[in-house]
Design an enzyme around this catalytic site. Structure first.
Site, PDB file in Angstrom:
ATOM      1  N   THR A 145       2.644   4.592   3.838  1.00 51.29           N
ATOM      2  CA  THR A 145       3.298   3.350   3.420  1.00 51.29           C
ATOM      3  C   THR A 145       4.285   2.886   4.501  1.00 51.29           C
ATOM      4  O   THR A 145       4.395   1.686   4.779  1.00 51.29           O
ATOM      5  CB  THR A 145       3.999   3.561   2.056  1.00 51.29           C
ATOM      6  OG1 THR A 145       2.972   3.883   1.095  1.00 51.29           O
ATOM      7  CG2 THR A 145       4.719   2.320   1.586  1.00 51.29           C
ATOM      8  N   ALA A 146       4.968   3.831   5.145  1.00 50.21           N
ATOM      9  CA  ALA A 146       5.946   3.455   6.177  1.00 50.21           C
ATOM     10  C   ALA A 146       5.255   2.724   7.338  1.00 50.21           C
ATOM     11  O   ALA A 146       5.739   1.679   7.801  1.00 50.21           O
ATOM     12  CB  ALA A 146       6.663   4.698   6.694  1.00 50.21           C
ATOM     13  N   CYS A 148      -5.228  10.997  -0.126  1.00 50.93           N
ATOM     14  CA  CYS A 148      -4.358   9.957  -0.684  1.00 50.93           C
ATOM     15  C   CYS A 148      -4.425   9.961  -2.203  1.00 50.93           C
ATOM     16  O   CYS A 148      -3.426   9.759  -2.886  1.00 50.93           O
ATOM     17  CB  CYS A 148      -4.744   8.595  -0.130  1.00 50.93           C
ATOM     18  SG  CYS A 148      -6.482   8.190  -0.362  1.00 50.93           S
ATOM     19  N   LYS A 164      -9.369   2.335  15.962  1.00 52.11           N
ATOM     20  CA  LYS A 164      -8.352   3.200  16.572  1.00 52.11           C
ATOM     21  C   LYS A 164      -8.148   4.423  15.677  1.00 52.11           C
ATOM     22  O   LYS A 164      -7.514   4.348  14.634  1.00 52.11           O
ATOM     23  CB  LYS A 164      -7.020   2.446  16.720  1.00 52.11           C
ATOM     24  CG  LYS A 164      -6.097   3.164  17.682  1.00 52.11           C
ATOM     25  CD  LYS A 164      -4.636   2.971  17.404  1.00 52.11           C
ATOM     26  CE  LYS A 164      -4.117   3.760  16.255  1.00 52.11           C
ATOM     27  NZ  LYS A 164      -4.284   5.225  16.356  1.00 52.11           N
ATOM     28  N   GLU A 179       5.435  11.833  -2.264  1.00 45.71           N
ATOM     29  CA  GLU A 179       4.091  12.337  -1.953  1.00 45.71           C
ATOM     30  C   GLU A 179       4.191  13.553  -1.026  1.00 45.71           C
ATOM     31  O   GLU A 179       4.733  13.453   0.071  1.00 45.71           O
ATOM     32  CB  GLU A 179       3.310  11.206  -1.252  1.00 45.71           C
ATOM     33  CG  GLU A 179       1.945  11.619  -0.772  1.00 45.71           C
ATOM     34  CD  GLU A 179       1.233  10.539   0.054  1.00 45.71           C
ATOM     35  OE1 GLU A 179       1.889   9.781   0.791  1.00 45.71           O
ATOM     36  OE2 GLU A 179      -0.002  10.479  -0.034  1.00 45.71           O
ATOM     37  N   GLU A 217      -4.324   0.386   2.912  1.00 43.51           N
ATOM     38  CA  GLU A 217      -4.570   1.504   1.985  1.00 43.51           C
ATOM     39  C   GLU A 217      -3.535   2.560   2.315  1.00 43.51           C
ATOM     40  O   GLU A 217      -3.621   3.238   3.334  1.00 43.51           O
ATOM     41  CB  GLU A 217      -5.988   2.062   2.183  1.00 43.51           C
ATOM     42  CG  GLU A 217      -7.097   1.073   1.882  1.00 43.51           C
ATOM     43  CD  GLU A 217      -7.188   0.699   0.408  1.00 43.51           C
ATOM     44  OE1 GLU A 217      -6.503   1.325  -0.426  1.00 43.51           O
ATOM     45  OE2 GLU A 217      -7.939  -0.237   0.095  1.00 43.51           O
ATOM     46  N   GLY A 237      -3.277   4.589   5.994  1.00 43.51           N
ATOM     47  CA  GLY A 237      -2.248   5.492   6.496  1.00 43.51           C
ATOM     48  C   GLY A 237      -1.053   5.493   5.567  1.00 43.51           C
ATOM     49  O   GLY A 237      -1.167   5.153   4.387  1.00 43.51           O
TER      50      GLY A 237
HETATM   51  P1  NAD Z   1       0.197   7.304   9.587  1.00 43.58           P
HETATM   52  O1  NAD Z   1       0.678   6.093   8.905  1.00 43.58           O
HETATM   53  O2  NAD Z   1       1.168   8.159  10.315  1.00 43.58           O
HETATM   54  O3  NAD Z   1      -0.928   6.954  10.671  1.00 43.58           O
HETATM   55  C1  NAD Z   1      -2.076   6.213  10.340  1.00 43.58           C
HETATM   56  C2  NAD Z   1      -2.593   5.502  11.575  1.00 43.58           C
HETATM   57  O4  NAD Z   1      -1.645   4.501  11.959  1.00 43.58           O
HETATM   58  C3  NAD Z   1      -2.804   6.383  12.797  1.00 43.58           C
HETATM   59  O5  NAD Z   1      -4.002   5.984  13.451  1.00 43.58           O
HETATM   60  C4  NAD Z   1      -1.597   6.036  13.664  1.00 43.58           C
HETATM   61  O6  NAD Z   1      -1.804   6.264  15.043  1.00 43.58           O
HETATM   62  C5  NAD Z   1      -1.421   4.564  13.367  1.00 43.58           C
HETATM   63  N1  NAD Z   1      -0.108   4.004  13.680  1.00 43.58           N
HETATM   64  C6  NAD Z   1       1.037   4.663  14.020  1.00 43.58           C
HETATM   65  N2  NAD Z   1       2.028   3.771  14.240  1.00 43.58           N
HETATM   66  C7  NAD Z   1       1.507   2.534  14.044  1.00 43.58           C
HETATM   67  C8  NAD Z   1       2.043   1.213  14.095  1.00 43.58           C
HETATM   68  N3  NAD Z   1       3.310   0.977  14.382  1.00 43.58           N
HETATM   69  N4  NAD Z   1       1.214   0.203  13.814  1.00 43.58           N
HETATM   70  C9  NAD Z   1      -0.086   0.408  13.474  1.00 43.58           C
HETATM   71  N5  NAD Z   1      -0.635   1.631  13.415  1.00 43.58           N
HETATM   72  C10 NAD Z   1       0.139   2.685  13.695  1.00 43.58           C
HETATM   73  O7  NAD Z   1      -0.586   8.122   8.460  1.00 43.58           O
HETATM   74  P2  NAD Z   1      -1.183   9.592   8.547  1.00 43.58           P
HETATM   75  O8  NAD Z   1      -0.045  10.548   8.569  1.00 43.58           O
HETATM   76  O9  NAD Z   1      -2.221   9.639   9.628  1.00 43.58           O
HETATM   77  O10 NAD Z   1      -1.951   9.683   7.136  1.00 43.58           O
HETATM   78  C11 NAD Z   1      -1.370  10.143   5.969  1.00 43.58           C
HETATM   79  C12 NAD Z   1      -1.012   9.023   5.033  1.00 43.58           C
HETATM   80  O11 NAD Z   1      -2.139   8.180   4.824  1.00 43.58           O
HETATM   81  C13 NAD Z   1      -0.607   9.474   3.641  1.00 43.58           C
HETATM   82  O12 NAD Z   1       0.517   8.751   3.191  1.00 43.58           O
HETATM   83  C14 NAD Z   1      -1.825   9.149   2.780  1.00 43.58           C
HETATM   84  O13 NAD Z   1      -1.549   8.974   1.392  1.00 43.58           O
HETATM   85  C15 NAD Z   1      -2.304   7.904   3.429  1.00 43.58           C
HETATM   86  N6  NAD Z   1      -3.709   7.671   3.121  1.00 43.58           N
HETATM   87  C16 NAD Z   1      -4.016   6.627   2.298  1.00 43.58           C
HETATM   88  C17 NAD Z   1      -5.336   6.400   1.949  1.00 43.58           C
HETATM   89  C18 NAD Z   1      -5.699   5.268   1.029  1.00 43.58           C
HETATM   90  O14 NAD Z   1      -6.871   4.909   0.995  1.00 43.58           O
HETATM   91  N7  NAD Z   1      -4.768   4.679   0.300  1.00 43.58           N
HETATM   92  C19 NAD Z   1      -6.343   7.230   2.451  1.00 43.58           C
HETATM   93  C20 NAD Z   1      -5.988   8.280   3.304  1.00 43.58           C
HETATM   94  C21 NAD Z   1      -4.659   8.477   3.638  1.00 43.58           C
END
Ligand code: NAD
Length: 467
Positions: free
Chosen positions: A221-222, A275, A168, A371, A241, A219
């Site tokens: 942390t929230a 990230c 997804k 962040e 992650e 994605g």
């Molecule tokens: P996000 O958490 O908003 O979204 C990530 C994914 O989760 C998207 O595909 C989204 O559609 C999906 N999602 C939304 N609601 C969901 C739910 N309730 N249950 C399951 N999935 C759901 O993150 P973002 O804004 O796309 O990415 C930025 C964040 O990602 C930053 O905090 C960054 O540090 C982190 N990140 C971490 C890594 C790592 O490897 N640690 C790598 C890249 C990005």
């Protein structure tokens, strides 16, 4: 009507509805994209479930060969992928080209791996074997900062160990994932790989789905917390992650002129939407002014432009929501410290922000503690390296961190005491498919990549035989 198709049960299909994808460099419509429904997601999970035992029954060599074919076809279309990546994500074409090459290399790496039986004891009374079995259906949830590479973190190790997958993508960067789906449709048996797009409304359903055995999530942390809650009902395996607020600590013996370019690219690659980017820079007081000035000069000189423009180093933020969020951090930077480069959004269409350096800030300031995920680097002065380490470690996040010094032994000692999943000495942001990747504390659970990452797509099972 859309030119793009999802992949469900081996068929390239339209979404039950459609959604717009915006080019972040222009703020204009880039493409109309399928939007999957809950029923289509369920159909994808059902197809993956049905295909799983047949896929796992194939020989390891067959699964590896299929992954090699995927890498070949990705690489044969690498220019198309790179251009589409720049269009949907915004990153400069050079970075997009590198992301596609990395994705190919990561697929190739896992095409040489696999779970093998380990004999723990062999006599005289018993033989104990460790088997690693596939988990079943894996849900791979992807963010918008590395839309293609992060699929290559998850899909190949999941497939080579005999799982099937439902990917997804992020709703703002679904297009390269859908293009990859076209290649997967040619390479894998129906149902082995499925790709379903959404408007941020299917991730929860996938995470809670009773027929999904594991969620591999990257994605914020929230959102990671929500995945963990949704997975609890069925005791799903999860790899999370999540966010990072990486500190880099620069000791007084370094030459500011020689480290400034590496620190700058560690902070500003992909417009800071990494990230593992340097998000807090701790600099010793003896070199503080000079290093601040050198980083400010690099920021002022950096070419910020549409990723297709020759020489562009920094593209736009990926989406309007992140653009608005980062503008809020700019206000924090002005309020808390002295902005010595950049400091505002650029007055042009698209989501462009000037690369911003802010000095004279400290822990407790929002721009340091949270962040930013954008092109802003706060620089904090310290006098005692142990104090800098304690402040770096005080964050609830612990993804990566680095220490910079001519004295490699001293830097290695400090870096080894960072509460992070990945620590570096005299570099930042160095990783590869064979090196475990993941975070400490609220930056995540579990590892990706390397043998440790591969193992997380398997169930360890003991076979204990009386002799
Ligand atoms: P996000 O958490 O908003 O979204 C990530 C994914 O989760 C998207 O595909 C989204 O559609 C999906 N999602 C939304 N609601 C969901 C739910 N309730 N249950 C399951 N999935 C759901 O993150 P973002 O804004 O796309 O990415 C930025 C964040 O990602 C930053 O905090 C960054 O540090 C982190 N990140 C971490 C890594 C790592 O490897 N640690 C790598 C890249 C990005």
């Amino acid at each position: 009507m859309s030119d793009y198709r999802m992949l469900i049960g081996g068929a390239l299909v339209a979404g039950d509805t459609v959604m717009d994808v915006i080019n972040p460099a222009t703020d204009k419509l880039l493409a109309v994209c399928p939007r999957g429904s809950a029923e289509q997601l369920d159909a994808a999970v059902a197809a993956a479930k049905q295909a799983q035992s047949g896929w796992a029954a194939r020989s390891l060599g067959e699964r590896q060969k299929a992954l090699m074919r995927l890498a070949d076809s990705l690489e044969s279309r690498s220019e198309d992928f790179a251009r589409l990546l720049t269009l949907e994500q915004g990153k400069p074409l050079t970075e997009a080209t590198a992301e596609v090459a990395y994705a190919g290399a990561f697929i190739r790496h896992f095409a040489t791996q696999g779970a093998r039986v380990e004999v723990l004891e062999d006599g005289p009374d018993r033989r104990v074997e460790i088997h690693r079995k596939p988990l079943g259906v894996v849900g791979a949830i992807i963010p918008w900062n590395f839309p293609l590479l992060l699929i290559a973190f998850k899909l190949p190790p999941a497939l080579v160990t005999g799982n099937t997958v439902v990917v997804k993508p992020s709703p703002t960067t679904p297009l390269t994932a859908l293009m990859l789906g076209e290649l997967c449709a040619e390479v894998f048996p129906p149902g082995v790989v499925n790709i379903v797009t959404d408007a941020n409304d299917l991730g929860g359903r996938l995470s809670a789905h009773p027929d999904v055995a594991k969620i591999s999530f990257t994605g914020s942390t929230a959102t990671g917390r929500k995945v963990m809650q949704a997975a609890a009902e069925t005791i799903k395996r999860i790899t999370l992650e999540l966010g990072g607020n990486d500190a880099a600590i620069v000791l007084p013996d370094v030459d500011p002129a020689s480290v400034a370019p590496a620190l700058f690219s560690g902070a500003f690659m992909n417009a800071g939407q990494v990230c593992l980017a340097i998000k807090r820079l701790y600099v010793h007081q003896d070199i503080y002014d000079e290093l601040c000035d050198r980083l400010a000069a690099l920021a002022i000189d950096a070419v910020v432009d549409d990723g297709f423009m020759q020489g562009a180093q920094i593209g736009p933020l990926q989406n309007r929501m992140q653009f608005e969020k980062v503008k809020g951090f700019l206000a924090d930077a002005h309020a808390a410290g002295k902005v010595i480069a950049g400091g505002k959004a650029i007055d042009r269409p698209g989501y462009f922000i000037e690369p911003t350096i802010v000095r004279d800030v400290t822990d407790g300031d929002r721009i340091v503690d949270i962040e930013q995920f954008g092109p802003i680097l706060p620089i904090i002065k310290f006098s005692d390296p142990e104090d800098a380490l304690a402040r770096a470690n005080a964050s609830p996040l612990g993804l990566g961190g680095s220490v910079w010094s001519k004295d490699v032994r001293r830097a290695t000692d400090l870096a080894g005491r960072m509460d992070v999943g990945m620590a570096w000495v005299n570099k930042h942001l160095d990783f590869g498919p064979g090196i475990p990747f993941g975070g400490a504390k609220q930056s995540g659970i579990g590892m990706e990549l390397g043998d440790a990452g591969l193992a997380e797509f398997t169930q360890l099972s003991v076979l204990n035989i009386a002799l």
